[in-house]
Design a protein around this motif. Structure first.
Motif, PDB file in Angstrom:
ATOM      1  N   LEU A 153       1.994   6.316  19.194  1.00 19.17           N
ATOM      2  CA  LEU A 153       2.408   7.714  19.082  1.00 19.17           C
ATOM      3  C   LEU A 153       3.922   7.880  19.105  1.00 19.17           C
ATOM      4  O   LEU A 153       4.454   8.841  18.531  1.00 19.17           O
ATOM      5  CB  LEU A 153       1.786   8.522  20.223  1.00 19.17           C
ATOM      6  N   SER A 154       4.612   6.958  19.749  1.00 27.36           N
ATOM      7  CA  SER A 154       6.072   7.088  19.885  1.00 27.36           C
ATOM      8  C   SER A 154       6.806   6.930  18.556  1.00 27.36           C
ATOM      9  O   SER A 154       7.959   7.354  18.415  1.00 27.36           O
ATOM     10  CB  SER A 154       6.605   6.057  20.889  1.00 27.36           C
ATOM     11  N   GLN A 161       2.749  14.165  15.014  1.00 24.21           N
ATOM     12  CA  GLN A 161       2.058  14.277  16.301  1.00 24.21           C
ATOM     13  C   GLN A 161       1.235  15.555  16.381  1.00 24.21           C
ATOM     14  O   GLN A 161       0.106  15.558  16.888  1.00 24.21           O
ATOM     15  CB  GLN A 161       3.077  14.234  17.441  1.00 24.21           C
ATOM     16  N   GLN A 162       1.801  16.631  15.868  1.00 28.08           N
ATOM     17  CA  GLN A 162       1.069  17.897  15.897  1.00 28.08           C
ATOM     18  C   GLN A 162      -0.141  17.866  14.967  1.00 28.08           C
ATOM     19  O   GLN A 162      -1.196  18.416  15.285  1.00 28.08           O
ATOM     20  CB  GLN A 162       2.010  19.051  15.512  1.00 28.08           C
ATOM     21  N   GLU A 191      -3.980  17.821  23.690  1.00 25.20           N
ATOM     22  CA  GLU A 191      -3.187  18.760  24.493  1.00 25.20           C
ATOM     23  C   GLU A 191      -1.843  18.156  24.890  1.00 25.20           C
ATOM     24  O   GLU A 191      -0.814  18.849  24.878  1.00 25.20           O
ATOM     25  CB  GLU A 191      -3.987  19.160  25.731  1.00 25.20           C
ATOM     26  N   ALA A 192      -1.856  16.850  25.244  1.00 23.86           N
ATOM     27  CA  ALA A 192      -0.602  16.190  25.625  1.00 23.86           C
ATOM     28  C   ALA A 192       0.353  16.115  24.436  1.00 23.86           C
ATOM     29  O   ALA A 192       1.575  16.286  24.592  1.00 23.86           O
ATOM     30  CB  ALA A 192      -0.896  14.795  26.158  1.00 23.86           C
ATOM     31  N   LEU A 193      -0.175  15.876  23.251  1.00 22.84           N
ATOM     32  CA  LEU A 193       0.673  15.826  22.065  1.00 22.84           C
ATOM     33  C   LEU A 193       1.296  17.192  21.781  1.00 22.84           C
ATOM     34  O   LEU A 193       2.477  17.291  21.397  1.00 22.84           O
ATOM     35  CB  LEU A 193      -0.141  15.366  20.850  1.00 22.84           C
ATOM     36  N   ARG A 194       0.540  18.240  21.962  1.00 16.95           N
ATOM     37  CA  ARG A 194       1.070  19.586  21.729  1.00 16.95           C
ATOM     38  C   ARG A 194       2.192  19.918  22.720  1.00 16.95           C
ATOM     39  O   ARG A 194       3.094  20.693  22.415  1.00 16.95           O
ATOM     40  CB  ARG A 194      -0.051  20.615  21.852  1.00 16.95           C
ATOM     41  N   ASN A 197       4.134  15.366  25.338  1.00 19.59           N
ATOM     42  CA  ASN A 197       4.002  14.303  26.324  1.00 19.59           C
ATOM     43  C   ASN A 197       3.268  13.123  25.679  1.00 19.59           C
ATOM     44  O   ASN A 197       2.063  12.948  25.827  1.00 19.59           O
ATOM     45  CB  ASN A 197       3.235  14.810  27.545  1.00 19.59           C
ATOM     46  N   THR A 198       4.021  12.289  24.958  1.00 18.62           N
ATOM     47  CA  THR A 198       3.418  11.176  24.213  1.00 18.62           C
ATOM     48  C   THR A 198       2.838  10.111  25.140  1.00 18.62           C
ATOM     49  O   THR A 198       1.850   9.452  24.795  1.00 18.62           O
ATOM     50  CB  THR A 198       4.450  10.532  23.275  1.00 18.62           C
ATOM     51  N   SER A 199       3.463   9.937  26.307  1.00 13.30           N
ATOM     52  CA  SER A 199       2.963   8.937  27.256  1.00 13.30           C
ATOM     53  C   SER A 199       1.553   9.287  27.738  1.00 13.30           C
ATOM     54  O   SER A 199       0.663   8.436  27.750  1.00 13.30           O
ATOM     55  CB  SER A 199       3.914   8.823  28.446  1.00 13.30           C
ATOM     56  N   ALA A 200       1.359  10.534  28.115  1.00 15.18           N
ATOM     57  CA  ALA A 200       0.032  10.977  28.572  1.00 15.18           C
ATOM     58  C   ALA A 200      -0.966  10.950  27.422  1.00 15.18           C
ATOM     59  O   ALA A 200      -2.144  10.602  27.615  1.00 15.18           O
ATOM     60  CB  ALA A 200       0.133  12.382  29.155  1.00 15.18           C
ATOM     61  N   ALA A 201      -0.487  11.306  26.233  1.00 10.45           N
ATOM     62  CA  ALA A 201      -1.372  11.291  25.070  1.00 10.45           C
ATOM     63  C   ALA A 201      -1.808   9.872  24.742  1.00 10.45           C
ATOM     64  O   ALA A 201      -2.981   9.632  24.420  1.00 10.45           O
ATOM     65  CB  ALA A 201      -0.663  11.922  23.870  1.00 10.45           C
ATOM     66  N   GLN A 202      -0.862   8.928  24.841  1.00 11.42           N
ATOM     67  CA  GLN A 202      -1.187   7.530  24.561  1.00 11.42           C
ATOM     68  C   GLN A 202      -2.216   7.001  25.563  1.00 11.42           C
ATOM     69  O   GLN A 202      -3.159   6.288  25.183  1.00 11.42           O
ATOM     70  CB  GLN A 202       0.084   6.679  24.634  1.00 11.42           C
TER      71      GLN A 202
END
Length: 277
Positions: A153-154, A161-162, A191-194, A197-202
């Motif tokens: 995601l980074s 991402q959206q 939700e994390a991507l929106r 917060n890429t770390s939480a999304a990953q």
């Protein structure tokens, strides 16, 4: 004329003569039937060994899964090879083995896998998760899980991402009823991507991937169990058919016996005709 004693002796002799033919034939038929049953049971034991070997060489199964699947097969093989089972007992044992394998087939997990396969459609429409989506559509959960983990995601732009968040949310909605845990992880990733917060999304996507991998292992076991159960069910037929063969043999006897009296009665008129001449 014959005396009463002579007639009685003649009848006894005739009865003994008939018995000398009938009794050995019945014993022979019984022994032949028993031999046919034992041969069918021995053949069934060999077929179970083949099924067991297929399970043991299935590289998609873990050692624990192989042990769980081969246990009912081992029990059945041991009992069939003992030589102590009757036809009815062997069929009962095979039916038990089939039922034990079907319990391991776990239809629920197979239904969940079908839902995941349908979910691959939405994932495949996004270039970032296309590999995972295509794997799901091919019912390859293990590859889908690995592809989802490989999604970095980074390296995506904010717009990507959206867009991915939208895809993940759509996928989660499709899995809500059948795979609620996986759906929850995908929803959290969206939700994390929106929120940026890429770390939480990953992490959420990795959790979803782990659940897919675990499901893949369960599906492999369920499919192997279902296949083995079907093979056990089909292989019971030779033993069951030995009964039909016996019934057919018994069904022919009355017809053959019925022809003999008819032939016997056909002779007197000929004799009478000759006497008349």
């Amino acid at each position: 004329r014959f005396t009463r004693l002579e007639l009685l002796s003649l009848l006894v002799a005739l009865a003994l003569l008939i018995a000398s033919f009938v009794i050995p034939n019945e014993q022979f038929a019984k022994l032949a039937q028993q031999q046919a049953v034992q041969q069918a049971i021995a053949k069934e034991a060999t077929q179970l060994e083949t099924i067991r070997k297929d399970v043991e060489t299935n590289n998609k199964l873990t050692d624990d899964q192989k042990k769980e699947l081969t246990q009912p097969l081992n029990d059945a093989i041991k009992k069939l090879q003992s030589g102590d089972l009757t036809k009815e007992q062997s069929l009962s044992q095979l039916n038990k083995t089939e039922n034990q394998l079907r319990q391991l087939a776990n239809p629920t997990i197979q239904q969940q896998a079908q839902a995941m396969q349908q979910a691959g459609q939405s994932l495949s429409q996004n270039s970032q998760t296309q590999a995972a989506g295509e794997a799901l559509k091919n019912n390859d959960l293990a590859s889908a899980a690995q592809a989802l983990k490989n999604t970095d995601l980074s390296k995506m732009t904010p717009a990507e991402q959206q867009q991915l968040a939208k895809t993940l949310e759509q996928t989660a909605q499709g899995l809500q009823s059948s795979n609620p845990q996986t759906a929850q992880q995908l929803q959290q990733a969206a939700e994390a991507l929106r929120q940026g917060n890429t770390s939480a999304a990953q992490q959420a996507m990795n959790n979803a991937a782990n659940q897919m991998a675990n499901m893949a292992s369960q599906v492999n076991q369920a499919q192997a169990a279902s296949q083995a159960a079907n093979q056990v069910a089909q292989s019971q037929q030779p033993i069951a058919q030995t009964r039909n063969q016996k019934q057919q043999a018994q069904g022919k006897q009355p017809g053959q016996q019925g022809k003999q009296p008819a032939h016997g009665h056909a002779q007197p008129p000929q004799g009478q005709a000759q006497a008349g001449q």
